[in-house]
Design a protein around this motif. Structure first.
Motif, PDB file in Angstrom:
ATOM      1  N   LYS A   1       0.828  -1.195   0.000  1.00  0.00           N
ATOM      2  CA  LYS A   1       0.000   0.000   0.000  1.00  0.00           C
ATOM      3  C   LYS A   1       0.868   1.252   0.000  1.00  0.00           C
ATOM      4  CE  LYS A   1      -3.816   2.199   2.490  1.00  0.00           C
ATOM      5  NZ  LYS A   1      -4.703   2.119   3.682  1.00  0.00           N
ATOM      6  N   GLY A   2       0.484   2.206  -0.820  1.00  0.00           N
ATOM      7  CA  GLY A   2       1.259   3.430  -0.931  1.00  0.00           C
ATOM      8  C   GLY A   2       1.001   4.400   0.212  1.00  0.00           C
ATOM      9  N   ILE A   3       1.911   5.366   0.334  1.00  0.00           N
ATOM     10  CA  ILE A   3       1.781   6.440   1.322  1.00  0.00           C
ATOM     11  C   ILE A   3       1.817   7.751   0.563  1.00  0.00           C
ATOM     12  CG2 ILE A   3       2.802   7.541   3.355  1.00  0.00           C
ATOM     13  CD1 ILE A   3       4.130   4.884   4.018  1.00  0.00           C
ATOM     14  N   ASN A   4       0.756   8.559   0.728  1.00  0.00           N
ATOM     15  CA  ASN A   4       0.648   9.841   0.030  1.00  0.00           C
ATOM     16  C   ASN A   4       0.785   9.680  -1.491  1.00  0.00           C
ATOM     17  OD1 ASN A   4       0.385  11.228   2.479  1.00  0.00           O
ATOM     18  ND2 ASN A   4       2.611  11.387   2.713  1.00  0.00           N
ATOM     19  N   GLY A   5       0.185   8.601  -2.015  1.00  0.00           N
ATOM     20  CA  GLY A   5       0.188   8.390  -3.457  1.00  0.00           C
ATOM     21  C   GLY A   5       1.467   7.799  -4.008  1.00  0.00           C
ATOM     22  N   SER A   6       2.388   7.386  -3.148  1.00  0.00           N
ATOM     23  CA  SER A   6       3.657   6.841  -3.620  1.00  0.00           C
ATOM     24  C   SER A   6       3.943   5.510  -2.921  1.00  0.00           C
ATOM     25  CB  SER A   6       4.796   7.836  -3.327  1.00  0.00           C
ATOM     26  OG  SER A   6       6.029   7.314  -3.763  1.00  0.00           O
ATOM     27  N   ARG A   7       4.300   4.501  -3.721  1.00  0.00           N
ATOM     28  CA  ARG A   7       4.646   3.185  -3.168  1.00  0.00           C
ATOM     29  C   ARG A   7       6.164   3.033  -3.199  1.00  0.00           C
ATOM     30  NH1 ARG A   7       0.842  -0.396  -6.931  1.00  0.00           N
ATOM     31  NH2 ARG A   7       1.545   1.218  -8.394  1.00  0.00           N
ATOM     32  N   SER A   8       6.813   3.648  -2.246  1.00  0.00           N
ATOM     33  CA  SER A   8       8.276   3.710  -2.237  1.00  0.00           C
ATOM     34  C   SER A   8       8.923   2.961  -1.088  1.00  0.00           C
ATOM     35  CB  SER A   8       8.724   5.189  -2.182  1.00  0.00           C
ATOM     36  OG  SER A   8       8.226   5.912  -3.282  1.00  0.00           O
ATOM     37  N   TRP A   9       8.128   2.360  -0.195  1.00  0.00           N
ATOM     38  CA  TRP A   9       8.696   1.766   1.012  1.00  0.00           C
ATOM     39  C   TRP A   9       8.291   0.305   1.165  1.00  0.00           C
ATOM     40  CZ3 TRP A   9       6.787   6.694   0.677  1.00  0.00           C
ATOM     41  CH2 TRP A   9       7.679   7.721   0.972  1.00  0.00           C
ATOM     42  N   LEU A  10       9.239  -0.492   1.647  1.00  0.00           N
ATOM     43  CA  LEU A  10       8.978  -1.878   2.016  1.00  0.00           C
ATOM     44  C   LEU A  10       8.781  -1.936   3.527  1.00  0.00           C
ATOM     45  CD1 LEU A  10      11.529  -4.042  -0.033  1.00  0.00           C
ATOM     46  CD2 LEU A  10       9.039  -4.099  -0.210  1.00  0.00           C
ATOM     47  N   PRO A  11       7.611  -2.274   4.023  1.00  0.00           N
ATOM     48  CA  PRO A  11       7.381  -2.309   5.469  1.00  0.00           C
ATOM     49  C   PRO A  11       8.119  -3.473   6.132  1.00  0.00           C
ATOM     50  CG  PRO A  11       5.449  -3.105   4.290  1.00  0.00           C
ATOM     51  CD  PRO A  11       6.398  -2.613   3.249  1.00  0.00           C
ATOM     52  N   LEU A  12       8.818  -3.174   7.220  1.00  0.00           N
ATOM     53  CA  LEU A  12       9.518  -4.187   8.015  1.00  0.00           C
ATOM     54  C   LEU A  12       9.173  -3.953   9.477  1.00  0.00           C
ATOM     55  CD1 LEU A  12      13.055  -4.061   6.296  1.00  0.00           C
ATOM     56  CD2 LEU A  12      11.272  -5.789   5.952  1.00  0.00           C
ATOM     57  N   GLY A  13       7.969  -4.366   9.857  1.00  0.00           N
ATOM     58  CA  GLY A  13       7.519  -4.118  11.224  1.00  0.00           C
ATOM     59  C   GLY A  13       7.266  -2.637  11.433  1.00  0.00           C
ATOM     60  N   THR A  14       7.914  -2.066  12.459  1.00  0.00           N
ATOM     61  CA  THR A  14       7.758  -0.643  12.742  1.00  0.00           C
ATOM     62  C   THR A  14       8.688   0.218  11.884  1.00  0.00           C
ATOM     63  OG1 THR A  14       9.370  -0.802  14.547  1.00  0.00           O
ATOM     64  CG2 THR A  14       7.044  -1.080  15.114  1.00  0.00           C
ATOM     65  N   PHE A  15       9.538  -0.443  11.096  1.00  0.00           N
ATOM     66  CA  PHE A  15      10.470   0.272  10.227  1.00  0.00           C
ATOM     67  C   PHE A  15      10.093   0.011   8.767  1.00  0.00           C
ATOM     68  CE2 PHE A  15      12.740  -0.593  14.150  1.00  0.00           C
ATOM     69  CZ  PHE A  15      13.290   0.644  14.454  1.00  0.00           C
ATOM     70  N   SER A  16      10.801   0.685   7.872  1.00  0.00           N
ATOM     71  CA  SER A  16      10.578   0.478   6.443  1.00  0.00           C
ATOM     72  C   SER A  16      11.858   0.788   5.677  1.00  0.00           C
ATOM     73  CB  SER A  16       9.433   1.357   5.930  1.00  0.00           C
ATOM     74  OG  SER A  16       9.728   2.727   6.129  1.00  0.00           O
ATOM     75  N   LEU A  17      12.008   0.148   4.538  1.00  0.00           N
ATOM     76  CA  LEU A  17      13.156   0.386   3.659  1.00  0.00           C
ATOM     77  C   LEU A  17      12.699   1.060   2.383  1.00  0.00           C
ATOM     78  CD1 LEU A  17      15.303  -2.903   3.839  1.00  0.00           C
ATOM     79  CD2 LEU A  17      15.837  -0.681   4.842  1.00  0.00           C
ATOM     80  N   GLN A  18      13.527   1.929   1.853  1.00  0.00           N
ATOM     81  CA  GLN A  18      13.239   2.600   0.593  1.00  0.00           C
ATOM     82  C   GLN A  18      14.193   2.050  -0.468  1.00  0.00           C
ATOM     83  OE1 GLN A  18      13.318   6.850   0.840  1.00  0.00           O
ATOM     84  NE2 GLN A  18      12.319   7.146  -1.133  1.00  0.00           N
ATOM     85  N   PRO A  19      13.731   1.111  -1.285  1.00  0.00           N
ATOM     86  CA  PRO A  19      14.611   0.456  -2.267  1.00  0.00           C
ATOM     87  C   PRO A  19      15.303   1.417  -3.228  1.00  0.00           C
ATOM     88  CG  PRO A  19      12.553  -0.738  -2.059  1.00  0.00           C
ATOM     89  CD  PRO A  19      12.381   0.540  -1.297  1.00  0.00           C
ATOM     90  N   ALA A  20      14.672   2.545  -3.538  1.00  0.00           N
ATOM     91  CA  ALA A  20      15.273   3.489  -4.486  1.00  0.00           C
ATOM     92  C   ALA A  20      16.621   3.992  -3.990  1.00  0.00           C
ATOM     93  CB  ALA A  20      14.330   4.666  -4.718  1.00  0.00           C
ATOM     94  N   GLU A  21      16.787   4.122  -2.664  1.00  0.00           N
ATOM     95  CA  GLU A  21      18.066   4.576  -2.105  1.00  0.00           C
ATOM     96  C   GLU A  21      19.164   3.552  -2.405  1.00  0.00           C
ATOM     97  OE1 GLU A  21      18.828   7.426  -0.667  1.00  0.00           O
ATOM     98  OE2 GLU A  21      16.798   8.219  -0.786  1.00  0.00           O
ATOM     99  N   PHE A  22      18.849   2.275  -2.227  1.00  0.00           N
ATOM    100  CA  PHE A  22      19.821   1.216  -2.490  1.00  0.00           C
ATOM    101  C   PHE A  22      20.077   1.077  -3.993  1.00  0.00           C
ATOM    102  CE2 PHE A  22      17.970   0.312   1.610  1.00  0.00           C
ATOM    103  CZ  PHE A  22      19.037  -0.102   2.370  1.00  0.00           C
ATOM    104  N   ALA A  23      19.051   1.382  -4.792  1.00  0.00           N
ATOM    105  CA  ALA A  23      19.186   1.266  -6.250  1.00  0.00           C
ATOM    106  C   ALA A  23      20.227   2.237  -6.794  1.00  0.00           C
ATOM    107  CB  ALA A  23      17.835   1.511  -6.921  1.00  0.00           C
ATOM    108  N   LYS A  24      20.299   3.433  -6.230  1.00  0.00           N
ATOM    109  CA  LYS A  24      21.275   4.421  -6.692  1.00  0.00           C
ATOM    110  C   LYS A  24      22.697   3.885  -6.554  1.00  0.00           C
ATOM    111  CE  LYS A  24      18.292   8.090  -4.926  1.00  0.00           C
ATOM    112  NZ  LYS A  24      18.184   9.122  -3.858  1.00  0.00           N
ATOM    113  N   LEU A  25      23.004   3.353  -5.374  1.00  0.00           N
ATOM    114  CA  LEU A  25      24.347   2.821  -5.135  1.00  0.00           C
ATOM    115  C   LEU A  25      24.604   1.596  -6.001  1.00  0.00           C
ATOM    116  CD1 LEU A  25      27.002   2.848  -3.556  1.00  0.00           C
ATOM    117  CD2 LEU A  25      25.862   1.531  -1.754  1.00  0.00           C
ATOM    118  N   ALA A  26      23.600   0.735  -6.139  1.00  0.00           N
ATOM    119  CA  ALA A  26      23.762  -0.479  -6.945  1.00  0.00           C
ATOM    120  C   ALA A  26      24.077  -0.134  -8.404  1.00  0.00           C
ATOM    121  CB  ALA A  26      22.501  -1.336  -6.865  1.00  0.00           C
ATOM    122  N   VAL A  27      23.385   0.850  -8.954  1.00  0.00           N
ATOM    123  CA  VAL A  27      23.615   1.244 -10.346  1.00  0.00           C
ATOM    124  C   VAL A  27      25.010   1.846 -10.512  1.00  0.00           C
ATOM    125  CG1 VAL A  27      22.915   2.880 -12.141  1.00  0.00           C
ATOM    126  CG2 VAL A  27      21.194   1.522 -10.954  1.00  0.00           C
TER     127      VAL A  27
END
Length: 393
Positions: free
Chosen positions: A94-120
């Motif tokens: 489910k998105g937040i404020n119209g954007s699906r940018s986070w992977l929920p991990l309990g009370t925390f979340s990860l933003q894959p786009a941040e990791f994608a920048k370094l990976a590229v």
């Protein structure tokens, strides 16, 4: 004398990294304490979480620092596949404020786009170092790098996260350019990429009319606020005007630590608008000193990258420092009203676990580069001393 097996890290870069992280934690507490007290009955709520992110990130930084950067080549493909899987998986939540940018991990979340920048960045550095002079050839060298970048940018745009996609493309372009690509090829592909992005966004808007219209409307409001924030101070220009009020209230010397008024009005001042709180509480003098430290931090990283003994390390280092520098410029530009707001954080300063961890991992790679440089310098000194000793014998 024996040849040194390991070099020492660049202590200036290490010190500046820790200094910025500590300063960021202090400012996260100052900017979030009132909201956290009201929302969670704990003024340390966000600061405590930021400390946890910093501890995890520091562990990852030290881990990367103690591994020769050349071994990163063995992790490029597995890491790249993991990032792609994360970018795909995030679209099913489910998105937040119209954007699906986070992977929920309990009370925390990860933003894959941040990791994608370094990976590229690391992937392109390895690819270009393998291609060598073939990077000047459109089909054999340049197109594979461009297609990889476009592939990842595509998944980020699906979230949709235009800011992160733009930063990714800018960083990739710098790495490709520094890697030896021809300017005319990059210009041609840039024009083609712009047309493709326009068509993509058009289809996205057509088939996701409601969510897309809301998102596009938000982006348009941010753009119009950038052009004329005073025309709509209660809606589209609210954030920018409140941010400018913060700088005005801070004046030359600042209102004092913890004395910000605008943190009561700015939405989530501990993330995108944390530089406005810095300007309000520390004033123009404090803001300039902070920016000077940040510039020295970026300069030191670029010096280490340029001095790297091989192409892979040099391109990785340049890409990392470009990523941090471009993100900081976009964030500060948005806060000061000199650029449209894009919702990106200020690396090492703003609240955010993904940004903090990725930036510290990146610093671990930079410190690994500096260790290898130091080792090679020591090796040269040992060889000179050995040769001199043999001559005198």
């Amino acid at each position: 004398m024996s040849t040194p097996r390991r070099g020492t890290p660049d202590f200036l870069l290490l010190f500046l990294t820790f200094a910025l992280v500590c300063f960021g934690i202090v400012m996260v507490f100052s900017s979030s304490s009132v909201y956290a007290s009201t929302k969670f009955s704990n003024p340390w709520y966000f600061a405590t979480r930021q400390i946890l992110f910093a501890v995890i990130g520091t562990f990852l930084m030290l881990f990367c620092m103690n591994i020769r950067y050349s071994k990163l080549k063995n992790w490029v493909k597995p890491g790249f596949l993991v990032v792609v899987a994360m970018l795909v998986a995030v679209l099913f939540f489910k998105g937040i404020n119209g954007s699906r940018s986070w992977l929920p991990l309990g009370t925390f979340s990860l933003q894959p786009a941040e990791f994608a920048k370094l990976a590229v960045i690391v992937y392109l550095a390895q690819l270009i170092s393998k291609k060598g002079d073939n990077i000047q050839d459109m089909k054999k060298g340049l197109m594979p790098a461009v297609l990889i970048t476009a592939f990842i940018a595509f998944w980020i745009l699906l979230q949709p996260d235009v800011g992160s996609a733009a930063i990714l493309i800018l960083c990739a372009s710098v790495v490709i350019f520094v890697g030896g690509a021809r300017v005319k090829h990059l210009f041609s592909l840039g024009v083609a990429g712009g047309l493709a992005a326009t068509v993509f966004l058009g289809f996205y808007f057509l088939f996701n009319f409601q969510s897309a219209s809301d998102h596009v409307g938000l982006r348009m409001k941010r753009f119009t606020a950038y052009l004329n924030p005073k025309d709509d101070v209660l809606d589209s220009g609210f954030q920018v005007m409140q941010s400018l009020y913060a700088f005005g209230h801070g004046g030359i010397t600042g209102a004092g630590f913890g004395q910000s008024i605008q943190k009561l009005y700015l939405p989530e001042p501990y993330t995108d608008f944390i530089f406005a709180i810095i300007g309000e509480e520390l004033g123009m003098i404090g803001s300039i000193l902070f920016l000077l430290v940040y510039i020295i931090f970026l300069w030191r990283g670029l010096v280490i990258a340029v001095r790297c003994p091989d192409r892979f390390g040099m391109l990785t280092g340049v890409g990392i420092m470009t990523m941090i520098g471009v993100t900081a410029i976009i964030n500060i530009g948005g806060v000061t009203g000199t650029l449209p707001m894009t919702g990106v954080t200020l690396p090492l300063i703003s609240y955010g676990g993904s940004s903090m961890m990725v930036t510290l991992i990146s610093m671990g790679i930079m410190l690994s580069l500096s260790r290898e440089q130091n080792r090679l310098e020591k090796k040269e000194k040992v060889e000179k001393v050995t040769q001199t000793t043999r001559v005198y014998r």
